[in-house]
Design a protein around this motif. Structure first.
Motif, PDB file in Angstrom:
ATOM      1  N   ALA A  37      -1.062  -1.896  19.306  1.00 32.12           N
ATOM      2  CA  ALA A  37      -1.254  -0.665  18.538  1.00 32.12           C
ATOM      3  C   ALA A  37      -0.806  -0.852  17.095  1.00 32.12           C
ATOM      4  N   LEU A  38       0.341  -1.475  16.892  1.00 30.75           N
ATOM      5  CA  LEU A  38       0.819  -1.731  15.532  1.00 30.75           C
ATOM      6  C   LEU A  38      -0.096  -2.711  14.797  1.00 30.75           C
ATOM      7  N   PHE A  39      -0.539  -3.737  15.482  1.00 30.80           N
ATOM      8  CA  PHE A  39      -1.434  -4.718  14.882  1.00 30.80           C
ATOM      9  C   PHE A  39      -2.723  -4.059  14.399  1.00 30.80           C
ATOM     10  N   PHE A  40      -3.361  -3.272  15.268  1.00 31.79           N
ATOM     11  CA  PHE A  40      -4.624  -2.645  14.881  1.00 31.79           C
ATOM     12  C   PHE A  40      -4.426  -1.544  13.850  1.00 31.79           C
ATOM     13  N   ALA A  41      -3.293  -0.865  13.878  1.00 26.31           N
ATOM     14  CA  ALA A  41      -2.997   0.121  12.835  1.00 26.31           C
ATOM     15  C   ALA A  41      -2.868  -0.563  11.481  1.00 26.31           C
ATOM     16  N   LEU A  42      -2.211  -1.711  11.462  1.00 27.27           N
ATOM     17  CA  LEU A  42      -2.060  -2.474  10.223  1.00 27.27           C
ATOM     18  C   LEU A  42      -3.412  -2.975   9.722  1.00 27.27           C
ATOM     19  N   ILE A  43      -4.226  -3.510  10.608  1.00 29.60           N
ATOM     20  CA  ILE A  43      -5.554  -3.984  10.230  1.00 29.60           C
ATOM     21  C   ILE A  43      -6.409  -2.826   9.728  1.00 29.60           C
ATOM     22  N   ASP A  44      -6.362  -1.689  10.413  1.00 29.00           N
ATOM     23  CA  ASP A  44      -7.129  -0.516  10.015  1.00 29.00           C
ATOM     24  C   ASP A  44      -6.699  -0.020   8.641  1.00 29.00           C
ATOM     25  N   THR A  45      -5.400   0.017   8.403  1.00 22.04           N
ATOM     26  CA  THR A  45      -4.889   0.449   7.099  1.00 22.04           C
ATOM     27  C   THR A  45      -5.348  -0.514   6.007  1.00 22.04           C
ATOM     28  N   GLY A  46      -5.289  -1.804   6.277  1.00 18.12           N
ATOM     29  CA  GLY A  46      -5.722  -2.802   5.304  1.00 18.12           C
ATOM     30  C   GLY A  46      -7.200  -2.670   4.970  1.00 18.12           C
ATOM     31  N   ILE A  47      -8.030  -2.509   5.967  1.00 16.76           N
ATOM     32  CA  ILE A  47      -9.468  -2.364   5.733  1.00 16.76           C
ATOM     33  C   ILE A  47      -9.758  -1.062   4.988  1.00 16.76           C
ATOM     34  N   SER A  48      -9.062   0.015   5.341  1.00 20.80           N
ATOM     35  CA  SER A  48      -9.258   1.296   4.651  1.00 20.80           C
ATOM     36  C   SER A  48      -8.885   1.181   3.177  1.00 20.80           C
ATOM     37  N   GLU A  49      -7.759   0.531   2.888  1.00 24.09           N
ATOM     38  CA  GLU A  49      -7.355   0.343   1.493  1.00 24.09           C
ATOM     39  C   GLU A  49      -8.348  -0.544   0.745  1.00 24.09           C
ATOM     40  N   LEU A  50      -8.873  -1.549   1.405  1.00 25.41           N
ATOM     41  CA  LEU A  50      -9.872  -2.420   0.791  1.00 25.41           C
ATOM     42  C   LEU A  50     -11.124  -1.626   0.428  1.00 25.41           C
ATOM     43  N   PHE A  51     -11.576  -0.763   1.321  1.00 28.53           N
ATOM     44  CA  PHE A  51     -12.745   0.064   1.029  1.00 28.53           C
ATOM     45  C   PHE A  51     -12.454   1.055  -0.096  1.00 28.53           C
ATOM     46  N   ARG A  52     -11.263   1.660  -0.089  1.00 33.24           N
ATOM     47  CA  ARG A  52     -10.900   2.594  -1.163  1.00 33.24           C
ATOM     48  C   ARG A  52     -10.890   1.877  -2.515  1.00 33.24           C
ATOM     49  N   TRP A  53     -10.331   0.677  -2.540  1.00 35.44           N
ATOM     50  CA  TRP A  53     -10.287  -0.102  -3.781  1.00 35.44           C
ATOM     51  C   TRP A  53     -11.694  -0.471  -4.239  1.00 35.44           C
ATOM     52  N   PHE A  54     -12.548  -0.864  -3.277  1.00 33.55           N
ATOM     53  CA  PHE A  54     -13.915  -1.265  -3.601  1.00 33.55           C
ATOM     54  C   PHE A  54     -14.722  -0.086  -4.113  1.00 33.55           C
ATOM     55  N   LEU A  55     -14.547   1.089  -3.508  1.00 39.49           N
ATOM     56  CA  LEU A  55     -15.315   2.262  -3.915  1.00 39.49           C
ATOM     57  C   LEU A  55     -14.810   2.845  -5.232  1.00 39.49           C
TER      58      LEU A  55
END
Length: 61
Positions: A41-59
């Protein structure tokens, strides 16, 4: 109706043959399962947060 009674009798017979884990084994298995679930759960939460931040930065570009 006789089939249901026969079925339940066979279920009871088979359940008596089951090798149930001892308390120590059950505790160990429970700890392993819970720690694995928490880690995943912690691993996927971290991955999800990272991908979300990457998309926010890209957009935001």
């Amino acid at each position: 109706m006789g089939n249901i009674g026969s079925f339940l009798k066979n279920v009871v017979t088979e359940m008596r043959k089951v090798s149930w884990p001892k308390r120590k084994e059950l505790t160990r298995y429970t700890v392993v399962v819970l720690s694995t679930v928490i880690f995943m759960a912690l691993f996927f939460a971290l991955i999800d947060t990272g991908i979300s931040e990457l998309f926010r930065w890209f957009l935001a570009l």
